[in-house]
Design a protein around this motif. Structure first.
Motif, PDB file in Angstrom:
ATOM      1  N   LYS A   1       6.799  -5.300  16.970  1.00 18.42           N
ATOM      2  CA  LYS A   1       7.496  -3.751  16.460  1.00 18.42           C
ATOM      3  C   LYS A   1       7.760  -4.017  15.156  1.00 18.42           C
ATOM      4  CE  LYS A   1       9.605  -1.965  20.706  1.00 18.42           C
ATOM      5  NZ  LYS A   1       9.426  -0.477  20.731  1.00 18.42           N
ATOM      6  N   ASP A   2       8.257  -4.942  14.519  1.00 18.18           N
ATOM      7  CA  ASP A   2       8.782  -5.040  13.157  1.00 18.18           C
ATOM      8  C   ASP A   2       7.735  -5.018  12.283  1.00 18.18           C
ATOM      9  OD1 ASP A   2      11.423  -4.906  14.127  1.00 18.18           O
ATOM     10  OD2 ASP A   2      11.828  -6.703  13.485  1.00 18.18           O
ATOM     11  N   ILE A   3       6.407  -5.790  12.683  1.00 20.66           N
ATOM     12  CA  ILE A   3       5.363  -5.810  11.929  1.00 20.66           C
ATOM     13  C   ILE A   3       4.718  -4.868  11.920  1.00 20.66           C
ATOM     14  CG2 ILE A   3       3.163  -7.301  12.007  1.00 20.66           C
ATOM     15  CD1 ILE A   3       4.689  -9.593  13.102  1.00 20.66           C
ATOM     16  N   MET A   4       4.593  -4.134  13.128  1.00 18.75           N
ATOM     17  CA  MET A   4       3.618  -2.866  13.131  1.00 18.75           C
ATOM     18  C   MET A   4       4.507  -1.504  12.301  1.00 18.75           C
ATOM     19  SD  MET A   4       1.767  -2.944  16.746  1.00 18.75           S
ATOM     20  CE  MET A   4       3.303  -3.179  17.661  1.00 18.75           C
ATOM     21  N   TRP A   5       5.758  -1.596  12.411  1.00 18.59           N
ATOM     22  CA  TRP A   5       6.371  -0.648  11.540  1.00 18.59           C
ATOM     23  C   TRP A   5       6.237  -0.727   9.867  1.00 18.59           C
ATOM     24  CZ3 TRP A   5       8.243   3.659  10.989  1.00 18.59           C
ATOM     25  CH2 TRP A   5       9.225   4.329   9.878  1.00 18.59           C
ATOM     26  N   HIS A   6       6.161  -2.219   9.738  1.00 21.19           N
ATOM     27  CA  HIS A   6       6.071  -2.793   8.246  1.00 21.19           C
ATOM     28  C   HIS A   6       4.490  -2.065   8.229  1.00 21.19           C
ATOM     29  CE1 HIS A   6       5.508  -5.037   4.875  1.00 21.19           C
ATOM     30  NE2 HIS A   6       4.253  -5.604   5.320  1.00 21.19           N
ATOM     31  N   ASN A   7       3.475  -2.389   8.772  1.00 20.71           N
ATOM     32  CA  ASN A   7       2.386  -1.876   8.556  1.00 20.71           C
ATOM     33  C   ASN A   7       2.097  -0.389   8.494  1.00 20.71           C
ATOM     34  OD1 ASN A   7       1.303  -4.415   8.794  1.00 20.71           O
ATOM     35  ND2 ASN A   7       0.717  -4.119  10.701  1.00 20.71           N
ATOM     36  N   ALA A   8       3.009   0.378   9.338  1.00 19.99           N
ATOM     37  CA  ALA A   8       2.959   1.782   9.197  1.00 19.99           C
ATOM     38  C   ALA A   8       3.610   2.330   7.824  1.00 19.99           C
ATOM     39  CB  ALA A   8       3.838   2.247  10.199  1.00 19.99           C
ATOM     40  N   VAL A   9       4.548   1.711   7.416  1.00 17.87           N
ATOM     41  CA  VAL A   9       5.287   2.007   5.904  1.00 17.87           C
ATOM     42  C   VAL A   9       4.055   1.780   5.027  1.00 17.87           C
ATOM     43  CG1 VAL A   9       7.051   1.390   4.345  1.00 17.87           C
ATOM     44  CG2 VAL A   9       7.474   1.837   6.830  1.00 17.87           C
ATOM     45  N   GLU A  10       3.352   0.625   5.003  1.00 13.41           N
ATOM     46  CA  GLU A  10       2.239   0.432   4.110  1.00 13.41           C
ATOM     47  C   GLU A  10       1.215   1.583   4.166  1.00 13.41           C
ATOM     48  OE1 GLU A  10       1.845  -2.462   1.946  1.00 13.41           O
ATOM     49  OE2 GLU A  10       3.606  -2.936   2.123  1.00 13.41           O
ATOM     50  N   GLU A  11       0.846   1.907   5.300  1.00 14.00           N
ATOM     51  CA  GLU A  11      -0.327   3.115   5.136  1.00 14.00           C
ATOM     52  C   GLU A  11       0.549   4.254   4.692  1.00 14.00           C
ATOM     53  OE1 GLU A  11      -2.970   2.353   5.920  1.00 14.00           O
ATOM     54  OE2 GLU A  11      -2.617   0.506   6.894  1.00 14.00           O
ATOM     55  N   MET A  12       1.714   4.628   5.044  1.00 17.02           N
ATOM     56  CA  MET A  12       2.545   5.774   4.376  1.00 17.02           C
ATOM     57  C   MET A  12       2.422   5.602   2.752  1.00 17.02           C
ATOM     58  SD  MET A  12       5.856   6.054   6.370  1.00 17.02           S
ATOM     59  CE  MET A  12       6.008   5.975   8.230  1.00 17.02           C
ATOM     60  N   GLU A  13       2.712   4.552   2.139  1.00 13.88           N
ATOM     61  CA  GLU A  13       2.576   4.365   0.855  1.00 13.88           C
ATOM     62  C   GLU A  13       1.175   4.577   0.180  1.00 13.88           C
ATOM     63  OE1 GLU A  13       2.633   0.546  -2.385  1.00 13.88           O
ATOM     64  OE2 GLU A  13       3.165   0.268  -0.528  1.00 13.88           O
ATOM     65  N   HIS A  14       0.187   3.999   0.850  1.00 13.13           N
ATOM     66  CA  HIS A  14      -1.244   4.458   0.462  1.00 13.13           C
ATOM     67  C   HIS A  14      -1.652   5.911   0.559  1.00 13.13           C
ATOM     68  CE1 HIS A  14      -2.149   0.249   2.479  1.00 13.13           C
ATOM     69  NE2 HIS A  14      -1.553   0.140   1.152  1.00 13.13           N
ATOM     70  N   ALA A  15      -1.009   6.583   1.687  1.00 16.93           N
ATOM     71  CA  ALA A  15      -1.162   8.075   1.910  1.00 16.93           C
ATOM     72  C   ALA A  15      -0.711   8.878   0.616  1.00 16.93           C
ATOM     73  CB  ALA A  15      -0.732   8.505   3.149  1.00 16.93           C
ATOM     74  N   MET A  16       0.556   8.325   0.250  1.00 17.14           N
ATOM     75  CA  MET A  16       1.221   8.933  -0.802  1.00 17.14           C
ATOM     76  C   MET A  16       0.748   8.850  -2.220  1.00 17.14           C
ATOM     77  SD  MET A  16       3.537  10.878   0.594  1.00 17.14           S
ATOM     78  CE  MET A  16       2.218  10.860   2.059  1.00 17.14           C
ATOM     79  N   MET A  17       0.131   7.659  -2.375  1.00 20.74           N
ATOM     80  CA  MET A  17      -0.624   7.266  -3.495  1.00 20.74           C
ATOM     81  C   MET A  17      -1.859   8.280  -3.667  1.00 20.74           C
ATOM     82  SD  MET A  17      -0.250   3.161  -3.424  1.00 20.74           S
ATOM     83  CE  MET A  17      -1.229   2.840  -5.099  1.00 20.74           C
ATOM     84  N   THR A  18      -2.347   8.394  -2.441  1.00 16.59           N
ATOM     85  CA  THR A  18      -3.684   9.269  -2.595  1.00 16.59           C
ATOM     86  C   THR A  18      -3.273  10.753  -2.633  1.00 16.59           C
ATOM     87  OG1 THR A  18      -4.770   7.767  -1.266  1.00 16.59           O
ATOM     88  CG2 THR A  18      -5.736   9.856  -1.272  1.00 16.59           C
ATOM     89  N   LEU A  19      -2.200  11.127  -2.168  1.00 19.15           N
ATOM     90  CA  LEU A  19      -1.796  12.484  -2.308  1.00 19.15           C
ATOM     91  C   LEU A  19      -1.423  12.655  -3.784  1.00 19.15           C
ATOM     92  CD1 LEU A  19      -1.176  14.881  -0.340  1.00 19.15           C
ATOM     93  CD2 LEU A  19       1.076  14.192  -0.022  1.00 19.15           C
ATOM     94  N   GLU A  20      -0.685  11.968  -4.253  1.00 19.68           N
ATOM     95  CA  GLU A  20      -0.392  12.103  -5.785  1.00 19.68           C
ATOM     96  C   GLU A  20      -1.677  12.183  -6.537  1.00 19.68           C
ATOM     97  OE1 GLU A  20       1.659  12.284  -9.494  1.00 19.68           O
ATOM     98  OE2 GLU A  20       2.162  12.928  -7.491  1.00 19.68           O
ATOM     99  N   TRP A  21      -2.703  11.535  -6.351  1.00 17.06           N
ATOM    100  CA  TRP A  21      -3.940  11.325  -6.954  1.00 17.06           C
ATOM    101  C   TRP A  21      -4.452  12.862  -6.666  1.00 17.06           C
ATOM    102  CZ3 TRP A  21      -8.876  12.915  -6.408  1.00 17.06           C
ATOM    103  CH2 TRP A  21      -9.693  12.590  -7.217  1.00 17.06           C
ATOM    104  N   LEU A  22      -4.515  13.247  -5.678  1.00 16.76           N
ATOM    105  CA  LEU A  22      -4.858  14.638  -5.553  1.00 16.76           C
ATOM    106  C   LEU A  22      -4.105  15.743  -6.271  1.00 16.76           C
ATOM    107  CD1 LEU A  22      -5.567  14.413  -1.510  1.00 16.76           C
ATOM    108  CD2 LEU A  22      -7.380  15.126  -3.485  1.00 16.76           C
TER     109      LEU A  22
END
Length: 115
Positions: free
Chosen positions: A49-70
């Motif tokens: 669970k902890d590993i997958m939560w970490h992965n989810a947060v990483e994906e959130m980071e990627h989404a926010m970086m892309t949103l900022e680019w937009l």
């Protein structure tokens, strides 16, 4: 990949094609967050669970970086983000206030927008 476009690809300039790439990447990152969150919800092993939560947060980071680019590279995003993000009021109340402000800004016109 023509399937990414709703109009003929050859008619879209490079800027629009980059915007499409960013929007598709954003959708993929958000979908990955969804997958991880569902897996976290049902996994029985806490370390997993902890590993997958970490992965989810990483994906959130990627989404926010892309949103900022937009925000920086596609008209409309900046205005909408400034209206809706980091507010405390109910979201629909924020919308009502934004629309009321638009209406008051248009009070000196015929109400048909910019031509």
């Amino acid at each position: 990949m023509a399937k990414d476009y709703h109009e003929p690809e050859v008619e879209l300039d490079e800027k629009v094609r980059d915007q499409v790439r960013a929007i598709n990447s954003l959708k993929e990152e958000i979908e990955a967050v969804d997958w991880y969150m569902q897996r976290v919800a049902v996994a029985s092993d806490q370390e997993l669970k902890d590993i997958m939560w970490h992965n989810a947060v990483e994906e959130m980071e990627h989404a926010m970086m892309t949103l900022e680019w937009l925000r920086r590279n596609m008209d409309g995003w900046d205005e909408q983000m400034r209206t809706y993000l980091f507010t405390e009021k109910p979201i629909l109340e924020v919308e009502e206030e934004a629309e009321a402000e638009e209406d008051s800004d248009d009070s000196g016109t015929l109400g048909i927008g910019e031509l």
